[in-house]
Design an enzyme around this catalytic site. Structure first.
Site, PDB file in Angstrom:
ATOM      1  CB  SER A  62      -0.940   0.442   1.664  1.00  0.00           C
ATOM      2  OG  SER A  62      -1.620  -0.711   1.348  1.00  0.00           O
ATOM      3  CG  ASP A  64      -4.342  -1.519   0.062  1.00  0.00           C
ATOM      4  OD1 ASP A  64      -5.697  -2.008   0.596  1.00  0.00           O
ATOM      5  OD2 ASP A  64      -4.112  -1.389  -1.196  1.00  0.00           O
TER       6      ASP A  64
END
Length: 205
Positions: free
Chosen positions: A129, A175
Site C-alpha cells: 500500500s 488499503d
C-alpha cells in the site's frame, strides 16, 4: 517572507487476512507497517507544481502546470485521468495532485499552486500500500494547510476516490482505511463494504 510548509505522514500496510476479498465486502485483517510516507507541502501561489519524491527505489522530480488538469478552470476527473495516462513519467503524481482535485470538488478549497516533497520508506509495487499511504499523507498535509476536518471514514473514502477516478485503479477501501486508521502493533479488522472498522486487536510480542 517565509512560506509556511505543512507535513503529514501515513503508514503502509501488511495484509494478514482477506486481501482482495475487500472487493466483495469481506472481513479482512490488516497490520499497519512501521514504514511511513511523509509529504510536505509548501504553498507557492504559482500554478506550476514542483513534485520531488525520494523512495527506496530512487528520486523522481517533475514540474506540472496544475491548470492543465482543469477544464474551464474546474476539476474534471476524466480529463485529469487522460492527462496522466499519456504521460507515463508523470503518472505517479496523480496520487498527489488527484488529492487536490478531489478536495477542490468536495471541500471547495482554493488551490493556486504548491511544491510537494515526498519521503517514503515504503517499498513500491510490493503489495504493501505505498499508493494508499501517499494519498493519506497528502490529504492530511492538505488538511493542515486548509484547516479541513474529516469526519468518520471520510479521509479514506476521499483517498479511494482519487485512486478510482483519477489514477484509474479500481481498488476497494481496505488499503486507505488501514493507512488512515490503523494503530501501531495492532491488527485492524475491517468489514469492507461499506467501510466498518472493528476494534483493533493488539499483536502479542
Amino acid at each position: 517572507l517565509q512560506v509556511k510548509s505543512y507535513t503529514a505522514s501515513a503508514p503502509g500496510r501488511l495484509d494478514i487476512m482477506g486481501g482482495i476479498a475487500d472487493y466483495s465486502g469481506s472481513l479482512v485483517l490488516q497490520l499497519p507497517l512501521k514504514e511511513q510516507t511523509h509529504v510536505t507541502i509548501r504553498m507557492t501561489g504559482n500554478s506550476i507544481c514542483k513534485l520531488v519524491s525520494e523512495t527506496p527505489d530512487g528520486k523522481l522530480s517533475v514540474s506540472i502546470d496544475f491548470n492543465q488538469l482543469l477544464v474551464n478552470g474546474k476539476p474534471d476527473y476524466q480529463h485529469a485521468r487522460n492527462y496522466f495516462m499519456v504521460r507515463k513519467n508523470q503518472k505517479w503524481t496523480a496520487y498527489i495532485l488527484g488529492c487536490v482535485l478531489v478536495l477542490i470538488n468536495d471541500k471547495k478549497i482554493h488551490f493556486s499552486g504548491a511544491d510537494f516533497q515526498i519521503h517514503s520508506a515504503i517499498p513500491l509495487g510490493k503489495g504493501v500500500s505505498s499508493s494508499a499511504a501517499l494519498e493519506i499523507a497528502t490529504l492530511r498535509s492538505l488538511a493542515l494547510a486548509y484547516n479541513i476536518e474529516f469526519t468518520g471514514t471520510e479521509l479514506a473514502v476521499i483517498a479511494q476516490r482519487v485512486e478510482n477516478f483519477i489514477v484509474g485503479a479500481p481498488c476497494g477501501l481496505m488499503d486507505q482505511l488501514t493507512s488512515a486508521f490503523g494503530l501501531s502493533e495492532s491488527l485492524l479488522p475491517i468489514i469492507c463494504r461499506p467501510d466498518k472498522l472493528l476494534p483493533p486487536i493488539p499483536v502479542p510480542e
